[in-house]
Design an enzyme around this catalytic site. Sequence first.
Site, mmCIF file in Angstrom:
data_model
loop_
_atom_site.group_PDB
_atom_site.id
_atom_site.type_symbol
_atom_site.label_atom_id
_atom_site.label_comp_id
_atom_site.label_asym_id
_atom_site.label_seq_id
_atom_site.Cartn_x
_atom_site.Cartn_y
_atom_site.Cartn_z
ATOM 1 N N GLU A 43 0.821 -1.210 0.000
ATOM 2 C CA GLU A 43 0.000 0.000 0.000
ATOM 3 C C GLU A 43 0.852 1.255 0.000
ATOM 4 O O GLU A 43 1.853 1.358 0.717
ATOM 5 C CB GLU A 43 -0.893 0.002 1.244
ATOM 6 C CG GLU A 43 -1.781 -1.217 1.315
ATOM 7 C CD GLU A 43 -3.243 -0.880 1.457
ATOM 8 O OE1 GLU A 43 -3.590 0.298 1.532
ATOM 9 O OE2 GLU A 43 -4.039 -1.822 1.500
ATOM 10 N N ASP A 44 0.436 2.219 -0.804
ATOM 11 C CA ASP A 44 0.912 3.597 -0.685
ATOM 12 C C ASP A 44 2.418 3.752 -0.855
ATOM 13 O O ASP A 44 3.049 4.501 -0.121
ATOM 14 C CB ASP A 44 0.531 4.170 0.685
ATOM 15 C CG ASP A 44 -0.968 4.320 0.892
ATOM 16 O OD1 ASP A 44 -1.724 4.123 -0.065
ATOM 17 O OD2 ASP A 44 -1.377 4.640 2.015
ATOM 18 N N CYS A 82 -5.961 5.489 -2.786
ATOM 19 C CA CYS A 82 -6.309 4.078 -2.854
ATOM 20 C C CYS A 82 -7.680 3.769 -3.455
ATOM 21 O O CYS A 82 -7.791 2.968 -4.373
ATOM 22 C CB CYS A 82 -6.178 3.443 -1.480
ATOM 23 S SG CYS A 82 -6.945 4.380 -0.152
#
Length: 626
Positions: A43-44, A82
């Site tokens: 993520e990210d 996201c």
Amino acid sequence: MPLSRRKILAAMAGAPLLSSGARTAFAASANPQLPNILWLVSEDNNPFIGAYGDKAAHTPNLDALAAQGILYRNVYSSAPVCSPSRFGILTGAYPESCSPAQHMRATAKLPSSFRTYPEYMRSAGYYCTNNSKTDYNCDVDPDRIWDVSGDNGHWRNRPEGAPFLAVFNYMTTHESSLFRPVPGSEAMGPIRIPGYLPPTPAIENDYAKYYKLMSIMDGQIGDRLAELEADGLADNTIVFYYSDNGGVLPRSKRYCYDEGLRVAMIVRVPPKWQHLSPAKPGSVIDTPVTLLDLPPTLLALANMGQPAHMQGNPIMGSGKLVPNDYVFGMRNRMDERYDFVRTVADGRYRYIRNYMPHRIWGMRGDFEWILKSYQSWEEEHIAGRLNADQDRFFQTKPYEELYDLAEDPDQLSNLVSDAVQSARLAQLRTALDRHMLKIRDNGFIPEGSDAEGYDISQQDSHYPLKQIMVMAQAAARGDVRKLALLQSGLKNRNGVVRYWAATGLLILKQKAKVAEAALARAAAEDPWLSVRVVCAEALCHLRQDDKGQRILGEIIVQDIPFPPRLQALNALDALGEASRPALDAIMQVQDDKNEYIVRAARPLLAKLEGTYRPDISYGRGTTAKR
């Protein structure tokens, strides 16, 4: 032979998903053998990975995976955050083609003609699991589209003989992980701070923490790959590692620069399935790739045709591969802040178009401002200690930006006015316009209006996109020569056209004085509240009385869905001290039931009261995972 698009859609339309046994039989009849597929999603994060040339990174497992597989150097998410990005990955369609999916935290209605990639793969006989994040920004039910979606999702639970598609999501590098201390980050070596940030201790510390989190995540990827090997499945499984959107350090997540959109992608194809691979192990591919290429890639690996709504191209698999010339990205509402940005990149150059240049880049978002690095950046701005490159974040935007990513990786030198780049600028402008028309970009539609949605926006009678784009360009350029066009647009029957005409008059400010009476009428009477908001803000720049502020205040206290109320609060925030006539209304909504209203109202109220501080969190529930 690949299953035809018509047969796939006909088989799935309105039909329940096949049972496990029936899916296995279906797969055997369609293709006697299919590869397992493992998706490892972090993520990210940007490619802060050794294999990408980052000397500060410690990522031995991902480096080894790249040596055994293919490293895609120029990969981009469709959105720098996201939930819109995950909508695109799930459906294969750009989120901005299905409003309000382009906004951060929205619930778009999935068109009846759409199917998601796990549905297609299940119909081909795959056992499909998701462990465990969803965050799809639409009304799809995860339990319906997956065999298992949750912490128990694993290939080990598949029916005997069934190929699997297993997705594992790693929250380790998620934005929220930087809100807490990260043990071991103190030992990270020298790290380069980009030129748009001041090298304060807080910023340097967040960078060190980020690199440490990347190292921890790398170890988790290694553990999962070891598990695959221990189960004797590595030789029959194609492994994808990628990140779901760009990084989380300041001016990355939520922003349409490379830091917000560029992601990592490494794919390992075992020898048994090398005929499906576009290159040998250890190769590097520089051709631009978008995460929207993932769903059609899955279908190609499963020997299926591509449905019409998927807008990417397969990067491997059976059939001819068509490389991308360009990849596209977007920004609309990010939590409590409205903006509208579109961008296109070819791997070397990035072109950015700001449709709301009257808004600063650095509009405070309460969740992102939990980062000490954001707080420190704004504190340096308030203290007047930033140089021009660092302070630009807190200024209004140009209509267009163009950057040479090879020579200027921090994207500080805007080449729009460089005569040498005129041909390239024209080329990228045209590519972006064609793309927006092709996908029927819904970003021009004010959130909360009745024009939103995939199906209705396909109709020119409801959404005359070419006309709207002409009006929006005239508005965003701030060209006083377009004043007559903007004035006429304020009378248009179509609400989206009126919205952009009003936006153009707002951007012109005092230069639009001749339209004052028309703006006053529209601010009081337009049937669309979003148009009234823009007209009221424009009036605040034209009149000595507080009529515009009063209208904005009246809107924010109404018991109606949040978008027009939030739009009005954004307008008041942009007005700054001039929003004081609406102070009573702002005070009324500081404890509103809608969290975004609270996050927009409270810092504005603090500024008007002289108590604002960058290091204070003004929202509720700010530690929630996102």
